[in-house]
Design a protein around this motif. Structure first.
Motif, PDB file in Angstrom:
ATOM      1  N   ILE A   6       0.840  -1.192   0.000  1.00  0.00           N
ATOM      2  CA  ILE A   6       0.000   0.000   0.000  1.00  0.00           C
ATOM      3  C   ILE A   6       0.875   1.242   0.000  1.00  0.00           C
ATOM      4  O   ILE A   6       1.785   1.375   0.827  1.00  0.00           O
ATOM      5  CB  ILE A   6      -0.937   0.024   1.227  1.00  0.00           C
ATOM      6  N   PHE A   8       0.742   5.193   0.722  1.00  0.00           N
ATOM      7  CA  PHE A   8      -0.150   6.065   1.495  1.00  0.00           C
ATOM      8  C   PHE A   8       0.395   7.490   1.428  1.00  0.00           C
ATOM      9  O   PHE A   8       1.528   7.758   1.840  1.00  0.00           O
ATOM     10  CB  PHE A   8      -0.245   5.602   2.949  1.00  0.00           C
ATOM     11  N   ALA A  19      -2.482   5.113   8.274  1.00  0.00           N
ATOM     12  CA  ALA A  19      -1.307   4.415   7.756  1.00  0.00           C
ATOM     13  C   ALA A  19      -0.736   3.467   8.807  1.00  0.00           C
ATOM     14  O   ALA A  19      -0.325   2.330   8.501  1.00  0.00           O
ATOM     15  CB  ALA A  19      -0.258   5.432   7.322  1.00  0.00           C
ATOM     16  N   ALA A  23      -0.273  -0.682   8.562  1.00  0.00           N
ATOM     17  CA  ALA A  23       1.000  -1.357   8.823  1.00  0.00           C
ATOM     18  C   ALA A  23       0.838  -2.413   9.910  1.00  0.00           C
ATOM     19  O   ALA A  23       1.386  -3.523   9.807  1.00  0.00           O
ATOM     20  CB  ALA A  23       2.054  -0.330   9.220  1.00  0.00           C
ATOM     21  N   VAL A  29       3.523  -0.968   3.941  1.00  0.00           N
ATOM     22  CA  VAL A  29       3.039   0.398   3.730  1.00  0.00           C
ATOM     23  C   VAL A  29       4.219   1.339   3.490  1.00  0.00           C
ATOM     24  O   VAL A  29       5.160   1.385   4.290  1.00  0.00           O
ATOM     25  CB  VAL A  29       2.215   0.892   4.944  1.00  0.00           C
ATOM     26  N   VAL A  47       6.599   1.125   8.756  1.00  0.00           N
ATOM     27  CA  VAL A  47       6.354   1.693   7.433  1.00  0.00           C
ATOM     28  C   VAL A  47       7.677   2.131   6.813  1.00  0.00           C
ATOM     29  O   VAL A  47       8.680   2.323   7.508  1.00  0.00           O
ATOM     30  CB  VAL A  47       5.380   2.891   7.483  1.00  0.00           C
TER      31      VAL A  47
END
Length: 292
Positions: A6, A8, A19, A23, A29, A47
Motif C-alpha cells: 500500500i 499512502f 497508515a 501497517a 506500507v 512503514v
C-alpha cells in the motif's frame, strides 16, 4: 485482487493513524507526506518513508490519499511529477479525502485513462475514529472493486458502497451538513441554558440517552461545556465542506437555508481568526453574535 503493498499519501491528523493501522494489519506500507517529520514519526510501526509521492506509489497494489482538499489531491496525482503516472496499470487509487463530487468524477476518468481502478471513499469519525479504526467509510466505485478492497478497509473502519465514483463524496457532503448543523444546534442549546440560568454541564447530562443525544452532543457538547477547543478538526475545514455542499445545491436548483446559516456561523469563526479552533468553537461565534 490481492493486496500486499500500500502506498499512502498524507499522514496528517487522520492519515497518520490510518497508515499506522494498515501497517499493524501486516500490509507493506510506504508513506509520503509534504512535511517529512509527520511521515517519519511512523517509522517505528514498520512503514517505509518515501522521498517523493511517485516513489510511494510506484510498486503499490493500492494507493490511498488522505490530503486536505480536492486541489491538493489533483496537484499530487495529476500535476507536475504526477504520482498517478507512476502507478502500475491495474492498481487501485483510493481517495479518502473530502473532495467535491465533480472532482471525484473527473479523477475517476483520469485514472481510467491510465488503466487504474478508482474509488472515492471519504470518511467520518475524526481523529478518534482514525486512531481506533472505527471510521465510517463512504465508497463510490464498482461493487467488485469495493469487495476486493474490504481487507484494506477493515483495519480503518466500516465501509459502505453507496454508488459509482463521486457517490462517496456526495455521501460525505450529506454527512458534513448533518454534523455542522448538529454542532450549531448543540451550541445554541447550551448557550440558551447558560444564559437562562441552568448549568450547561448538568443539562448535557440530563439529555444523554434522549432524542437530543448524538455523537456530536456527547463529544462536542462536552468540549463546549469545558471550553476545550483544541483541534480535532479545525473549524476552517468545515466551511470547505459546507461551501462545497451549497455550491452543489445551487447547481441542482436547491435552497438549503439551514446549511446556509451554518456556513455563515463557521465563516464568522474564520473571519475572527478562530478558524484553527475545533468545530466545537461554533459556540464562541454564537456568543459573539449575542453580545453585539
Amino acid at each position: 485482487m490481492s493486496v500486499t503493498r500500500i502506498g499512502f499519501i498524507g499522514t496528517g491528523i487522520m492519515g497518520g493513524h490510518m497508515a499506522r493501522r494498515l501497517a499493524q494489519a501486516s500490509f507493506a506500507v510506504k508513506v509520503w507526506n509534504r512535511s517529512p517529520g509527520k511521515a517519519e514519526a511512523l517509522l517505528h510501526f514498520g512503514v517505509t518513508v518515501a522521498a517523493e509521492a511517485a516513489e510511494a506509489v510506484r510498486d503499490a497494489d493500492v494507493v490511498v490519499l488522505m490530503l486536505s482538499s480536492g486541489p491538493i489531491c489533483d496537484e499530487v496525482l495529476f500535476g507536475p511529477n504526477a504520482a498517478a503516472d507512476a502507478m502500475a496499470p491495474g492498481s487501485t487509487l483510493v481517495v479518502m479525502s473530502s473532495i467535491p463530487v465533480e472532482t471525484a468524477r473527473r479523477q475517476g476518468e483520469l485514472a481510467a485513462q491510465r488503466g487504474l481502478r478508482y474509488v472515492d471513499a471519504p470518511v467520518s469519525g475524526g481523529e478518534k475514529g482514525a486512531d481506533e479504526g472505527t471510521l465510517a467509510i463512504m465508497a463510490g466505485a464498482e461493487a467488485d472493486t469495493i469487495d476486493a478492497l474490504k481487507p484494506v478497509f477493515a483495519p480503518l473502519g466500516r465501509v459502505t458502497h453507496v454508488g459509482p465514483a463521486g457517490a462517496g463524496s456526495l455521501a460525505k457532503l450529506a454527512n458534513q451538513l448533518i454534523v455542522a448543523s448538529n454542532i450549531c444546534a448543540v451550541a445554541e442549546a447550551l448557550l440558551l441554558a447558560e444564559r437562562g440560568g441552568a448549568d450547561p454541564a448538568r443539562l448535557r447530562e440530563a439529555l444523554l440517552g434522549g432524542f437530543a443525544d448524538s455523537t456530536v452532543f456527547r463529544h462536542h457538547g462536552r468540549r463546549m461545556v469545558e471550553g476545550d477547543f483544541v483541534p480535532g478538526g479545525p473549524a476552517k475545514y468545515q466551511i470547505k465542506d459546507t461551501g462545497t455542499a451549497l455550491a452543489l445545491a445551487a447547481s441542482l436548483g436547491l435552497a438549503l437555508p439551514v446549511a446556509t446559516e451554518v456556513d455563515r456561523i463557521f465563516r464568522g469563526l474564520v473571519d475572527h481568526g478562530d478558524g484553527d479552533l475545533d468545530h466545537s468553537a461554533a459556540i464562541i461565534e454564537l456568543r459573539r453574535l449575542n453580545t453585539r
